[in-house]
Structures are given as C-alpha cells and as structure tokens.
Design a protein around this motif. Structure first.
Motif, PDB file in Angstrom:
ATOM      1  N   MET A   1      26.831  44.935 -89.710  1.00 11.55           N
ATOM      2  CA  MET A   1      26.992  43.525 -89.374  1.00 11.55           C
ATOM      3  C   MET A   1      28.430  43.138 -89.060  1.00 11.55           C
ATOM      4  O   MET A   1      28.684  42.322 -88.177  1.00 11.55           O
ATOM      5  N   GLU A   2      29.411  43.710 -89.756  1.00 11.07           N
ATOM      6  CA  GLU A   2      30.800  43.302 -89.584  1.00 11.07           C
ATOM      7  C   GLU A   2      31.625  44.334 -88.822  1.00 11.07           C
ATOM      8  O   GLU A   2      32.848  44.235 -88.773  1.00 11.07           O
ATOM      9  N   ALA A   3      30.944  45.310 -88.207  1.00 12.18           N
ATOM     10  CA  ALA A   3      31.630  46.355 -87.455  1.00 12.18           C
ATOM     11  C   ALA A   3      31.592  46.031 -85.963  1.00 12.18           C
ATOM     12  O   ALA A   3      30.910  45.124 -85.515  1.00 12.18           O
ATOM     13  N   GLY A   4      32.363  46.785 -85.176  1.00  6.61           N
ATOM     14  CA  GLY A   4      32.361  46.611 -83.736  1.00  6.61           C
ATOM     15  C   GLY A   4      33.771  46.620 -83.188  1.00  6.61           C
ATOM     16  O   GLY A   4      34.716  47.110 -83.812  1.00  6.61           O
ATOM     17  N   LEU A   5      33.916  46.076 -81.986  1.00  7.95           N
ATOM     18  CA  LEU A   5      35.242  45.839 -81.412  1.00  7.95           C
ATOM     19  C   LEU A   5      35.764  44.552 -82.031  1.00  7.95           C
ATOM     20  O   LEU A   5      35.221  43.470 -81.798  1.00  7.95           O
ATOM     21  N   LEU A   6      36.815  44.637 -82.830  1.00  5.89           N
ATOM     22  CA  LEU A   6      37.187  43.542 -83.729  1.00  5.89           C
ATOM     23  C   LEU A   6      38.533  42.896 -83.426  1.00  5.89           C
ATOM     24  O   LEU A   6      38.811  41.810 -83.935  1.00  5.89           O
ATOM     25  N   GLY A   7      39.373  43.529 -82.620  1.00 10.64           N
ATOM     26  CA  GLY A   7      40.681  42.949 -82.380  1.00 10.64           C
ATOM     27  C   GLY A   7      41.329  43.486 -81.128  1.00 10.64           C
ATOM     28  O   GLY A   7      41.014  44.586 -80.654  1.00 10.64           O
ATOM     29  N   MET A   8      42.249  42.694 -80.585  1.00 15.13           N
ATOM     30  CA  MET A   8      42.964  43.077 -79.367  1.00 15.13           C
ATOM     31  C   MET A   8      44.342  42.441 -79.392  1.00 15.13           C
ATOM     32  O   MET A   8      44.502  41.297 -79.837  1.00 15.13           O
ATOM     33  N   ALA A   9      45.337  43.173 -78.919  1.00  8.67           N
ATOM     34  CA  ALA A   9      46.705  42.650 -78.875  1.00  8.67           C
ATOM     35  C   ALA A   9      47.418  43.206 -77.650  1.00  8.67           C
ATOM     36  O   ALA A   9      47.355  44.412 -77.381  1.00  8.67           O
ATOM     37  N   PHE A  10      48.083  42.330 -76.917  1.00 10.04           N
ATOM     38  CA  PHE A  10      48.902  42.741 -75.790  1.00 10.04           C
ATOM     39  C   PHE A  10      50.298  43.093 -76.278  1.00 10.04           C
ATOM     40  O   PHE A  10      50.886  42.380 -77.093  1.00 10.04           O
ATOM     41  N   HIS A  11      50.834  44.184 -75.763  1.00  7.63           N
ATOM     42  CA  HIS A  11      52.221  44.507 -76.064  1.00  7.63           C
ATOM     43  C   HIS A  11      53.099  43.347 -75.606  1.00  7.63           C
ATOM     44  O   HIS A  11      52.851  42.746 -74.555  1.00  7.63           O
ATOM     45  N   PRO A  12      54.128  42.982 -76.387  1.00  5.65           N
ATOM     46  CA  PRO A  12      55.000  41.874 -75.973  1.00  5.65           C
ATOM     47  C   PRO A  12      55.600  42.058 -74.579  1.00  5.65           C
ATOM     48  O   PRO A  12      55.888  41.083 -73.884  1.00  5.65           O
ATOM     49  N   ALA A  13      55.760  43.325 -74.157  1.00  2.00           N
ATOM     50  CA  ALA A  13      56.292  43.617 -72.821  1.00  2.00           C
ATOM     51  C   ALA A  13      55.170  43.980 -71.854  1.00  2.00           C
ATOM     52  O   ALA A  13      55.378  44.753 -70.907  1.00  2.00           O
ATOM     53  N   PHE A  14      54.000  43.407 -72.057  1.00  2.00           N
ATOM     54  CA  PHE A  14      52.837  43.725 -71.226  1.00  2.00           C
ATOM     55  C   PHE A  14      53.125  43.520 -69.739  1.00  2.00           C
ATOM     56  O   PHE A  14      52.634  44.280 -68.894  1.00  2.00           O
ATOM     57  N   ALA A  15      53.896  42.532 -69.372  1.00  2.00           N
ATOM     58  CA  ALA A  15      54.184  42.262 -67.965  1.00  2.00           C
ATOM     59  C   ALA A  15      54.924  43.422 -67.304  1.00  2.00           C
ATOM     60  O   ALA A  15      54.917  43.534 -66.073  1.00  2.00           O
ATOM     61  N   ARG A  16      55.546  44.295 -68.122  1.00  2.00           N
ATOM     62  CA  ARG A  16      56.259  45.453 -67.579  1.00  2.00           C
ATOM     63  C   ARG A  16      55.531  46.772 -67.819  1.00  2.00           C
ATOM     64  O   ARG A  16      55.492  47.625 -66.944  1.00  2.00           O
ATOM     65  N   ASN A  17      54.936  46.923 -69.039  1.00  2.00           N
ATOM     66  CA  ASN A  17      54.351  48.238 -69.359  1.00  2.00           C
ATOM     67  C   ASN A  17      52.828  48.264 -69.315  1.00  2.00           C
ATOM     68  O   ASN A  17      52.230  49.337 -69.358  1.00  2.00           O
ATOM     69  N   TYR A  18      52.187  47.114 -69.285  1.00  2.00           N
ATOM     70  CA  TYR A  18      50.726  46.989 -69.195  1.00  2.00           C
ATOM     71  C   TYR A  18      49.995  47.766 -70.296  1.00  2.00           C
ATOM     72  O   TYR A  18      48.959  48.375 -70.081  1.00  2.00           O
ATOM     73  N   LEU A  19      50.538  47.694 -71.515  1.00  2.00           N
ATOM     74  CA  LEU A  19      49.924  48.331 -72.668  1.00  2.00           C
ATOM     75  C   LEU A  19      49.152  47.302 -73.496  1.00  2.00           C
ATOM     76  O   LEU A  19      49.631  46.187 -73.711  1.00  2.00           O
ATOM     77  N   VAL A  20      47.970  47.707 -73.946  1.00  2.00           N
ATOM     78  CA  VAL A  20      47.104  46.844 -74.759  1.00  2.00           C
ATOM     79  C   VAL A  20      46.586  47.672 -75.926  1.00  2.00           C
ATOM     80  O   VAL A  20      46.289  48.872 -75.786  1.00  2.00           O
ATOM     81  N   TYR A  21      46.449  47.021 -77.094  1.00  2.00           N
ATOM     82  CA  TYR A  21      45.971  47.681 -78.306  1.00  2.00           C
ATOM     83  C   TYR A  21      44.626  47.088 -78.692  1.00  2.00           C
ATOM     84  O   TYR A  21      44.433  45.869 -78.641  1.00  2.00           O
ATOM     85  N   LEU A  22      43.695  47.955 -79.070  1.00  2.00           N
ATOM     86  CA  LEU A  22      42.364  47.526 -79.480  1.00  2.00           C
ATOM     87  C   LEU A  22      42.039  48.105 -80.846  1.00  2.00           C
ATOM     88  O   LEU A  22      42.461  49.216 -81.196  1.00  2.00           O
ATOM     89  N   SER A  23      41.291  47.327 -81.618  1.00  2.00           N
ATOM     90  CA  SER A  23      40.852  47.714 -82.960  1.00  2.00           C
ATOM     91  C   SER A  23      39.338  47.714 -82.967  1.00  2.00           C
ATOM     92  O   SER A  23      38.709  46.704 -82.636  1.00  2.00           O
TER      93      SER A  23
END
Length: 275
Positions: free
Chosen positions: A67-89
């Motif tokens: 019930m509480e599992a799944g794709l639970l979080g996402m965060a853009f790197h602060p320099a996303f406009a330059r490196n296009y890195l994203v983190y997922l939990s």
C-alpha cells in the motif's frame, strides 16, 4: 478585499495515484506529476490548454504492490538547467528495497532515460509499509532522503531509536563530491556512534516534508500510529522520539524517557483527523 479565487491548473488531465507535484529549478518550468505506479508526467500550459507527455516510466522496475510502496519521490539537481540530472526514490520488490537513483535527460529536459540509471543507495525494507521515500535538495545543496521505521506496527525492530540503521531517519547526502555520494562533514555521526548518512532520527514515517523558503528550516509531517499525528521542526542531530513517544505522549507506557528528544511543534489526535 483579501478574497481567494481558485481555478483548475490541469482541467482536462487525469492521473493515477499521484504522490507529488513539482517544478524544476529552471525558469518558467513545466510541472511534473509523480505517480505511485512508476510514471512521471510532464505538463506544459495551464487549464484546458495543458498538455501532458511522458517524462519517464519505471513501472517495470517499481514494486507498487504494498500500500505505501511505489515511486515515492523526485528531486531535480539544483543545476538541472546545466546538467539535466534528476533523482528518483522508489521501492523494488523481491525483497522489498528502497532505492535512491540518479537519471539524466538526453533531450534538454523533455524526458529522462531509464537506461541512464545510477543507483546511489539501497535500503532493505523488513515490512511492506512506512517506506517514507520523499527526497529534496536543501538550501545547503545536500540531498535529503526521508525513510520510515521499516513498517509493521509499533516499530518491532526498534529502528527509530537505532542509529546503526538508516530506517526511521532523515538522511543527508553530498551527491557532488563523490560517487555514489559523500558524507557532509558536519553530519552528526561523522566521527562514529551511528550511520554517517543520518541527519536526524526517531521518525516513524516522514511521508511528506519541506524546507521553509524564507528560513530554510526543515518541517516534517511524521505519520502517527493509533492516536497522535505530529509536525516536527527538524534540525541536525535531532532525535524525534519514535518509538519511545508518539507525538508528545509516551507510547505504550505511562512514563518514558524524554531527555535528549525533541518534541513536535504541533500534534493532533485522531479525533481531529489522521494522516
């Protein structure tokens, strides 16, 4: 006159179990909707003009069955406009494991490449609930990761008060200085006494939290058990008290230890509502 007017942001869009809505640090960024089953949708425009496209689909990797599992979080790197890195939990099954991973966009931020996955951290989950899972970059540039106590009821493994496990804790990682990550030099247990990734502990299930945009303070909604919900103002090295306390109250006993524990800013009983 102080009146508040509401209008639909995405009038014609439909989502399946959305758990997060966020924008990247880029100016005039589109909105991104994180769905529990493993998809992230990218939305441009507003109201009836809003258009959605698939940002990434991790449905084949994500175990969203519990019930509480799944794709639970996402965060853009602060320099996303330059490196296009994203983190997922997300949680992966057999056995259930919380996964923190990094991805890169190959097309200037329109999509993420699932094949670019680089796993930073894996935390085994002893039970199917209390997975926490939110991630966000703090004002200090470090990546914060909230994990629940491992599940079941009452924290049977005592993870909340065990600083030798990453469960029941808020983690703080430096993802820029090393691979997969470095430890911020002022984390509480850098010199020993607990896992160096830990920023604060004594949490039951920090499902959702945020940084105050003015003060930078970290505010956490920690899910209670049978009686009390709590809101915490979390600072480095804090012990928030679970499973000795639920909210400001002793858990399962009339008297309990309070020394060295930080009380919630606010609590409310289940007579008022529950998480």
């Amino acid at each position: 006159d102080g009146a508040v007017v509401l209008h639909p942001l995405f009038a014609e869009q439909r989502f399946n179990q959305p758990v997060a809505l966020l924008q990247s640090p880029k100016v005039n960024s589109p909105w991104y909707v994180v769905e529990k089953g493993g998809r992230v949708l990218r939305l441009e425009g507003e109201g009836r003009e809003a258009k959605s496209s698939l940002f990434i689909d991790l449905g084949a990797r994500v175990d969203a069955g519990p019930m509480e599992a799944g794709l639970l979080g996402m965060a853009f790197h602060p320099a996303f406009a330059r490196n296009y890195l994203v983190y997922l939990s997300y949680t992966r099954g057999r056995p259930l494991t919380s996964v923190l991973a990094r991805y890169k966009s190959p097309d200037g931020g329109r999509t993420l490449d699932p094949a670019s996955e680089a796993i930073l951290l894996e935390v085994p989950q002893p039970y199917g609930n209390h997975n926490g899972g939110q991630i966000a970059f703090g004002p200090d540039g470090y990546l914060y990761y909230g994990l629940g106590d491992g599940g079941a009821a009452g924290d049977p493994q005592g993870n909340g008060q065990n600083t030798e496990t990453l469960l029941g804790a808020m983690l703080r990682l430096d993802i820029d200085r090393a691979t997969p990550y470095a430890i911020p030099p002022d984390n509480p247990f850098v010199e020993g006494g607990g896992r160096p990734e830990i920023y604060a502990w004594g949490l039951r299930n920090p499902w959702r939290w945020s940084f105050d945009r003015q003060s930078g303070g970290l505010w956490v909604g920690d899910v209670g058990q049978n009686e009390w919900e709590e809101i915490d103002r979390v600072a480095k090295g804090d012990n928030l008290g679970w499973n000795v306390r639920e909210g400001k109250h002793c858990f399962r006993t009339e008297r309990c230890r309070r020394e060295g524990m930080v009380m919630p800013v606010v609590e409310y009983s289940h007579e008022f509502g529950c998480s």
